[in-house]
Design a protein around this motif. Sequence first.
Motif, short mmCIF file in Angstrom:
data_model
loop_
_atom_site.label_atom_id
_atom_site.label_comp_id
_atom_site.label_asym_id
_atom_site.label_seq_id
_atom_site.Cartn_x
_atom_site.Cartn_y
_atom_site.Cartn_z
N GLU A 186 -9.87 22.80 -31.41
CA GLU A 186 -10.47 23.26 -32.67
C GLU A 186 -9.45 23.99 -33.54
O GLU A 186 -9.43 23.82 -34.77
N SER A 208 -8.76 8.11 -34.39
CA SER A 208 -9.18 8.87 -33.22
C SER A 208 -9.34 7.98 -32.00
O SER A 208 -9.89 6.88 -32.10
N ARG A 215 -12.23 14.54 -30.45
CA ARG A 215 -13.50 14.85 -31.11
C ARG A 215 -13.53 16.30 -31.60
O ARG A 215 -13.95 16.57 -32.73
N ARG A 216 -13.07 17.20 -30.78
CA ARG A 216 -13.12 18.62 -31.15
C ARG A 216 -12.16 18.93 -32.29
O ARG A 216 -12.50 19.69 -33.22
N ASP A 219 -13.64 17.35 -35.55
CA ASP A 219 -14.78 18.13 -36.05
C ASP A 219 -14.30 19.38 -36.80
O ASP A 219 -14.85 19.72 -37.86
N ALA A 220 -13.29 20.05 -36.27
CA ALA A 220 -12.76 21.24 -36.93
C ALA A 220 -12.06 20.88 -38.23
O ALA A 220 -12.17 21.59 -39.24
N ARG A 222 -12.78 18.31 -40.15
CA ARG A 222 -13.82 17.96 -41.11
C ARG A 222 -14.48 19.21 -41.70
O ARG A 222 -14.70 19.30 -42.91
N ALA A 223 -14.77 20.18 -40.83
CA ALA A 223 -15.43 21.40 -41.31
C ALA A 223 -14.58 22.13 -42.33
O ALA A 223 -15.08 22.58 -43.37
N THR A 235 -13.08 7.02 -40.50
CA THR A 235 -12.62 7.28 -39.14
C THR A 235 -12.47 5.94 -38.43
O THR A 235 -13.44 5.17 -38.33
#
Length: 409
Positions: A186, A208, A215-216, A219-220, A222-223, A235
């Motif tokens: 993250e 990916s 994945r982790r 996700d970070a 993207r946020a 993706t």
Amino acid sequence: MTATQAQTAHATPRVLRPGSATRPMVAVALVALIAGCATVRTTGTAGPGAGDVAPAEPGRWQFDNARPPAESDGYRPPRKLAVLLPMSGALATAAGPVRDGLLAGYYGERRTRPELAFYDTAGTPAGAAGAYARAVAEGADQIVGPLGRDEVDAVMQSAPAVPLLALNRGATTPPENSAAFSLAPEDEGDAAAQYLLNRNARNVLVLSNGDDNARRSVDALRARLTQAGGNIVGTIAVVGDTPVDQTAVFRNAVTAGAGVDAVFLAIRGNQARVIAPQLSVAGLGSRLRLGTSQLTAGTGKPEEDQILDGIVFPTESWSTGASARSLPPQATIARDLPTARGGAARLFAFGFDAWLLSGYLEHLSRNAEAGIGGATGMLRIGPGGQVVRQPAWATWRDGRVVAQADAGG
């Protein structure tokens, strides 16, 4: 007796006292290596790209006021530091480099040092809970560890009795009087987003391989991008050690919608060697290409890795030559200590920074803009007790990993 045998503590902790004449072999080697080194670098600011992250609240901590006063740079170690590590069990291989890195920091410090006791957690929740209880009962006023995620959950079920720096993230936010330090995917995804945004790269194509780290980190990424008005434009899955040709897919991404400002590669290095030529043919070779630390997996042969030249990835400051000054260069230590070589070097740097954080924990928790330059990057205490790491950046040049010249932010 090996270094591992010297530091393994089963039912009884291994205690080290400053000035002890019975130092383990690994400590003797570290003392010789670290002689003449300066103290660590601290700053009054949180480091590039970190200004929007608030520090932990000082009121959530309960430090022992019987400790000697803090040094001018904020260094105020505990009187007795307990280190909870799985020196036996499934996690023992990972624990060795962490232990040796922590000892490098301990013996490299010329000022007041705490009594140091190691407790074996055996890599289990029950072992971690038992080690924690023994450490507190035997007078530790601060704790580092445990290392395993399940172990962390076991000791963080309630607020620790003394300040605790866990060496992993548990399932929940750290309770009061505790913080969590890890080399988390993250953090890499968040740092990558900041790196891209600082270069006005807002439309990002993600590649990916779909594993947990990927994945982790995605996700970070993207946020953080979404928060700043950026966007993941697509993706694309990269499967197997020899991914199929997706040049046409990459070409479509270039011409669709807002286009592509940058490519984020959440894949391994051996996969990236196959993908990099496809990106170039599709017109993406000149775009900013940035990945995670997993890009180094499956690399190490310059003649094969030249195809990766120019791809940027996060790394430990130590490996780029920009580490905390109290730690000699990696190559110097690696000549004498196997735990500082190859993939273990990252955990060695992590252990060194665990020591730094233990000595500056009170300073970092009570000062909103405080940061400390460690072996893994610039460190600070973030919201809810998470240690936030701003990594260094590296790239390939002629197939060899070098520091990224334009690495700020």
